[in-house]
Design an enzyme around this catalytic site. Structure first.
Site, PDB file in Angstrom:
ATOM      1  N   ASP A  13      22.829 -18.723  40.650  1.00 40.32           N
ATOM      2  CA  ASP A  13      24.213 -17.980  40.757  1.00 40.32           C
ATOM      3  C   ASP A  13      24.179 -16.551  41.545  1.00 40.32           C
ATOM      4  OD1 ASP A  13      25.178 -20.293  39.338  1.00 40.32           O
ATOM      5  OD2 ASP A  13      24.812 -19.205  37.382  1.00 40.32           O
ATOM      6  N   LYS A  16      25.149 -17.532  46.458  1.00 42.71           N
ATOM      7  CA  LYS A  16      24.553 -18.300  47.820  1.00 42.71           C
ATOM      8  C   LYS A  16      25.837 -18.964  48.542  1.00 42.71           C
ATOM      9  CE  LYS A  16      21.825 -20.822  44.980  1.00 42.71           C
ATOM     10  NZ  LYS A  16      22.157 -19.995  43.648  1.00 42.71           N
ATOM     11  N   GLY A  40      26.680 -25.016  41.305  1.00 39.57           N
ATOM     12  CA  GLY A  40      28.211 -24.571  41.326  1.00 39.57           C
ATOM     13  C   GLY A  40      28.256 -23.380  42.339  1.00 39.57           C
ATOM     14  N   HIS A  41      28.674 -23.576  43.529  1.00 43.73           N
ATOM     15  CA  HIS A  41      28.634 -22.515  44.779  1.00 43.73           C
ATOM     16  C   HIS A  41      30.156 -22.201  44.828  1.00 43.73           C
ATOM     17  CE1 HIS A  41      24.426 -23.918  46.205  1.00 43.73           C
ATOM     18  NE2 HIS A  41      24.606 -23.574  44.901  1.00 43.73           N
ATOM     19  N   GLN A 219      20.283 -23.664  43.028  1.00 46.10           N
ATOM     20  CA  GLN A 219      19.546 -22.737  41.988  1.00 46.10           C
ATOM     21  C   GLN A 219      18.562 -21.480  42.691  1.00 46.10           C
ATOM     22  OE1 GLN A 219      18.842 -26.802  42.188  1.00 46.10           O
ATOM     23  NE2 GLN A 219      20.892 -26.854  41.020  1.00 46.10           N
TER      24      GLN A 219
HETATM   25  P1  GDP Z   1      25.806 -19.592  43.600  1.00 51.05           P
HETATM   26  O1  GDP Z   1      25.473 -20.450  42.851  1.00 51.05           O
HETATM   27  O2  GDP Z   1      24.675 -18.626  44.120  1.00 51.05           O
HETATM   28  O3  GDP Z   1      26.572 -19.865  44.817  1.00 51.05           O
HETATM   29  O4  GDP Z   1      26.711 -18.396  42.884  1.00 51.05           O
HETATM   30  P2  GDP Z   1      28.194 -18.871  41.894  1.00 51.05           P
HETATM   31  O5  GDP Z   1      29.210 -19.021  42.964  1.00 51.05           O
HETATM   32  O6  GDP Z   1      27.571 -19.579  40.854  1.00 51.05           O
HETATM   33  O7  GDP Z   1      28.409 -17.350  41.338  1.00 51.05           O
HETATM   34  C1  GDP Z   1      28.339 -16.001  42.006  1.00 51.05           C
HETATM   35  C2  GDP Z   1      29.858 -15.722  41.604  1.00 51.05           C
HETATM   36  O8  GDP Z   1      29.963 -14.435  42.065  1.00 51.05           O
HETATM   37  C3  GDP Z   1      30.998 -16.277  42.081  1.00 51.05           C
HETATM   38  O9  GDP Z   1      32.090 -16.218  41.260  1.00 51.05           O
HETATM   39  C4  GDP Z   1      31.413 -15.579  43.321  1.00 51.05           C
HETATM   40  O10 GDP Z   1      32.799 -15.798  43.677  1.00 51.05           O
HETATM   41  C5  GDP Z   1      30.926 -14.198  42.772  1.00 51.05           C
HETATM   42  N1  GDP Z   1      30.622 -13.361  44.043  1.00 51.05           N
HETATM   43  C6  GDP Z   1      29.604 -13.412  44.954  1.00 51.05           C
HETATM   44  N2  GDP Z   1      29.452 -12.165  45.611  1.00 51.05           N
HETATM   45  C7  GDP Z   1      30.257 -11.410  44.898  1.00 51.05           C
HETATM   46  C8  GDP Z   1      30.323  -9.847  45.141  1.00 51.05           C
HETATM   47  O11 GDP Z   1      29.682  -9.406  46.127  1.00 51.05           O
HETATM   48  N3  GDP Z   1      31.162  -9.363  44.159  1.00 51.05           N
HETATM   49  C9  GDP Z   1      31.655  -9.948  43.295  1.00 51.05           C
HETATM   50  N4  GDP Z   1      32.344  -9.100  42.259  1.00 51.05           N
HETATM   51  N5  GDP Z   1      31.625 -11.240  43.063  1.00 51.05           N
HETATM   52  C10 GDP Z   1      30.830 -12.137  43.992  1.00 51.05           C
HETATM   53  P1  IMO Z   2      23.177 -22.821  41.416  1.00 52.80           P
HETATM   54  O1  IMO Z   2      23.013 -23.538  42.794  1.00 52.80           O
HETATM   55  C1  IMO Z   2      22.149 -21.316  37.487  1.00 52.80           C
HETATM   56  C2  IMO Z   2      19.678 -24.124  35.323  1.00 52.80           C
HETATM   57  C3  IMO Z   2      20.360 -24.691  33.833  1.00 52.80           C
HETATM   58  C4  IMO Z   2      19.029 -24.816  33.070  1.00 52.80           C
HETATM   59  C5  IMO Z   2      17.820 -25.462  33.886  1.00 52.80           C
HETATM   60  C6  IMO Z   2      17.734 -26.843  34.168  1.00 52.80           C
HETATM   61  O2  IMO Z   2      24.772 -22.644  40.966  1.00 52.80           O
HETATM   62  O3  IMO Z   2      22.670 -21.441  41.467  1.00 52.80           O
HETATM   63  P2  IMO Z   2      19.243 -28.734  35.271  1.00 52.80           P
HETATM   64  O4  IMO Z   2      20.648 -29.461  34.847  1.00 52.80           O
HETATM   65  O5  IMO Z   2      18.993 -28.412  36.490  1.00 52.80           O
HETATM   66  O6  IMO Z   2      18.330 -29.925  34.563  1.00 52.80           O
HETATM   67  O7  IMO Z   2      19.002 -27.475  34.166  1.00 52.80           O
HETATM   68  O8  IMO Z   2      18.320 -24.756  35.038  1.00 52.80           O
HETATM   69  N1  IMO Z   2      20.416 -24.429  36.367  1.00 52.80           N
HETATM   70  C7  IMO Z   2      21.071 -23.359  37.179  1.00 52.80           C
HETATM   71  N2  IMO Z   2      21.251 -22.043  36.681  1.00 52.80           N
HETATM   72  N3  IMO Z   2      22.584 -21.979  38.697  1.00 52.80           N
HETATM   73  C8  IMO Z   2      22.218 -23.223  38.893  1.00 52.80           C
HETATM   74  O9  IMO Z   2      22.650 -23.671  40.324  1.00 52.80           O
HETATM   75  C9  IMO Z   2      21.494 -23.950  38.234  1.00 52.80           C
HETATM   76  N4  IMO Z   2      21.121 -25.329  38.284  1.00 52.80           N
HETATM   77  C10 IMO Z   2      20.335 -25.491  37.199  1.00 52.80           C
HETATM   78  O10 IMO Z   2      21.103 -23.719  33.274  1.00 52.80           O
HETATM   79  O11 IMO Z   2      18.730 -23.635  32.524  1.00 52.80           O
HETATM   80 MG    MG Z   3      26.268 -21.286  40.987  1.00 54.24          MG
END
Ligand code: GDP
Ligand code: IMO
Ligand code: MG
Length: 425
Positions: A13, A16, A40-41, A219
């Site tokens: 998270d 990416k 979840g991207h 991840q």
């Molecule tokens: P990922 O799994 O690495 O793609 O990240 P996620 O989407 O799960 O979580 C990142 C969260 O931060 C999302 O809600 C993005 O919209 C938000 N985000 C990403 N970059 C920034 C930033 O520079 N500032 C803020 N405020 N939000 C950001």
């Molecule tokens: P993105 O790509 C954050 C965590 C889960 C749990 C562990 C194992 O959005 O960064 P799993 O379902 O993979 O067997 O769970 O890994 N986990 C993540 N945490 N972002 C993710 O993906 C994750 N994918 C798995 O919360 O701790």
């Molecule tokens: Mg994510």
């Protein structure tokens, strides 16, 4: 732009999805190479928000997007994602590896039963990868085959003992499950047939033709099955190296490895988190950053930036540059610190503990950081083409401190979720 691998440098998270969306503009192809629907991207652009679980975050640029061999796929969830993306007026250009493994409902049921102590996402990731390694699972090529139904029936026979022994089903439930799933998954196979390809070959040919390929990791490095905080990890490799194994990146061809880190740290699920905040400080940071899981909606655990862990992640993933996200969020909270060392029994250690209980015990050593300048959106946007040195002092010195510690440059700074809220140095 050079071919690039984007990986998370923390526990997932990191942003990416946002960075892949930014970089996809200058790429010809975007390839997911690991994980499944646990990812979840988030991509936000022009008032629309997309949470991609499967489809690469290059989708909004209409680039050819690929789900490589290292990905595990729940066809039902992917189908829903494709439908909702199409309904929002976009046209997916997607190819799926024939070799990618299939997630079945029984994988999710096993995960729901056994994944609790890790706090998995419940998407069936661990059971699918483990049955892949046991060589009893089906691949996408099986469910698109002419004899898909008999392949599915046979595969379900192979897991019957496991499902009955684990009390996932009794005999009658197992029989009903086999009938329903065989029909359902053979239908998915028919639907996905036109999408299926030898994707590694597509990637190889694209790279050979001088096209730019962007690899999107899921991840984060600290969730890697081998090098992460085992057993509190996911079930595949999350290092940049996984792009070679699961996505078709070619060893020996120069490639840029970009790690993504937040300006602080978050983690979802169980496991050690040395710089974790609790109480009001945690609530403030979580709310400032809207830190709730993109896949499960769970509140994310939050903490100070852990440079000691980040440096470890950079070293094991071979990260050459960093993009730092959410500096705007850090500006909204007080008491910013970074962790620069770990102590055990009062003594600094010089390794990243492989043992989770040991990592639980480490005492982080902090350096205080002056408050980060809180700019308006307009002020941020005016910094677009500025060099690091021209940023407000609190931000440029934060960046410099991190770069000096982790020994790689921060080449991108993200100050908001939208595509244009990004400064490339
Ligand atoms: P990922 O799994 O690495 O793609 O990240 P996620 O989407 O799960 O979580 C990142 C969260 O931060 C999302 O809600 C993005 O919209 C938000 N985000 C990403 N970059 C920034 C930033 O520079 N500032 C803020 N405020 N939000 C950001
Ligand atoms: P993105 O790509 C954050 C965590 C889960 C749990 C562990 C194992 O959005 O960064 P799993 O379902 O993979 O067997 O769970 O890994 N986990 C993540 N945490 N972002 C993710 O993906 C994750 N994918 C798995 O919360 O701790
Ligand atoms: Mg994510």
């Amino acid at each position: 732009m050079k071919n690039t691998i984007v990986v998370g440098a923390q526990w997932g998270d990191e942003g990416k999805g946002k960075l892949v969306d930014v970089l996809a503009e200058q790429s010809d192809m975007v390839v997911r190479f690991n994980g499944g629907g646990n990812a979840g991207h988030t991509v936000m652009h022009a008032g629309e928000t997309f949470k991609f679980h499967y489809m690469p975050s290059g989708m909004l640029h209409n680039k050819l997007c690929i789900l490589g061999t290292g990905v595990v796929i729940n066809p039902k969830d992917l189908l829903e994602e494709i439908k909702s993306f199409s309904e929002s007026g976009h046209k997916p250009r997607l190819k799926i590896s024939a070799r990618a493994h299939v997630i079945f409902p029984h994988h999710q049921l096993i995960d729901a039963k056994e994944g609790g102590k890790i706090g998995t996402t419940g998407r069936g990731i661990g059971p699918t990868y483990s049955q892949k390694a046991s060589r009893i699972n089906l691949r996408i090529l099986d469910i698109i085959a002419d004899d898909a139904e008999s392949r599915i029936k046979n595969a379900l026979k192979d897991v019957k003992d496991i499902l009955i022994y684990d009390e996932i089903f009794n005999e009658d439930e197992y029989k009903a499950y086999c009938t329903a799933v065989t029909i359902e998954y053979a239908q998915y196979g028919q639907y996905f047939k036109p999408f299926v390809a030898d994707t590694e070959d597509l990637v190889r040919l694209a790279a050979r033709a001088g096209n730019t390929v962007l690899f999107e990791g899921a991840q984060g490095t600290l969730l890697d099955l081998n090098y992460g905080t085992y057993p509190f990890v996911t079930s595949c490799s999350t290092l940049a190296a996984a792009a070679f194994v699961g996505g078709g990146a070619i060893p020996g061809v120069p490639i840029r490895i970009l790690g993504i880190t937040k300006a602080y740290t978050t983690r979802v699920g169980e496991g050690p988190f040395p710089t974790e905040l609790v109480g009001e400080a945690a609530t403030n940071l979580r709310e400032a950053g809207h830190e709730y899981g993109a896949t499960t909606g769970r509140p994310r655990r939050v903490g100070h930036l852990d440079l000691y862990a980040l440096r470890y992640a950079i070293r094991i993933s071979g990260i050459q540059e960093l993009a730092m996200t959410k500096i705007d969020t850090l500006a909204l909270v007080d008491g910013v610190k970074v962790c620069t060392a770990y102590k055990i029994e009062g003594k600094e250690i010089d390794y990243f503990p492989a043992d989770a209980p040991t990592l639980e015990q480490v005492e982080p050593v902090y350096t205080d950081v002056p408050p980060i300048a809180n700019l308006t959106r307009e002020e941020w946007l005016q910094l677009k083409d500025k060099a690091q040195i021209d940023l407000p002092e609190s931000i440029s010195s934060y960046i410099k401190f991190i770069e000096d510690f982790v020994e790689v440059p921060i080449s991108i700074l993200s100050h908001g979720p939208e595509r244009n809220e990004t400064i490339v140095f």
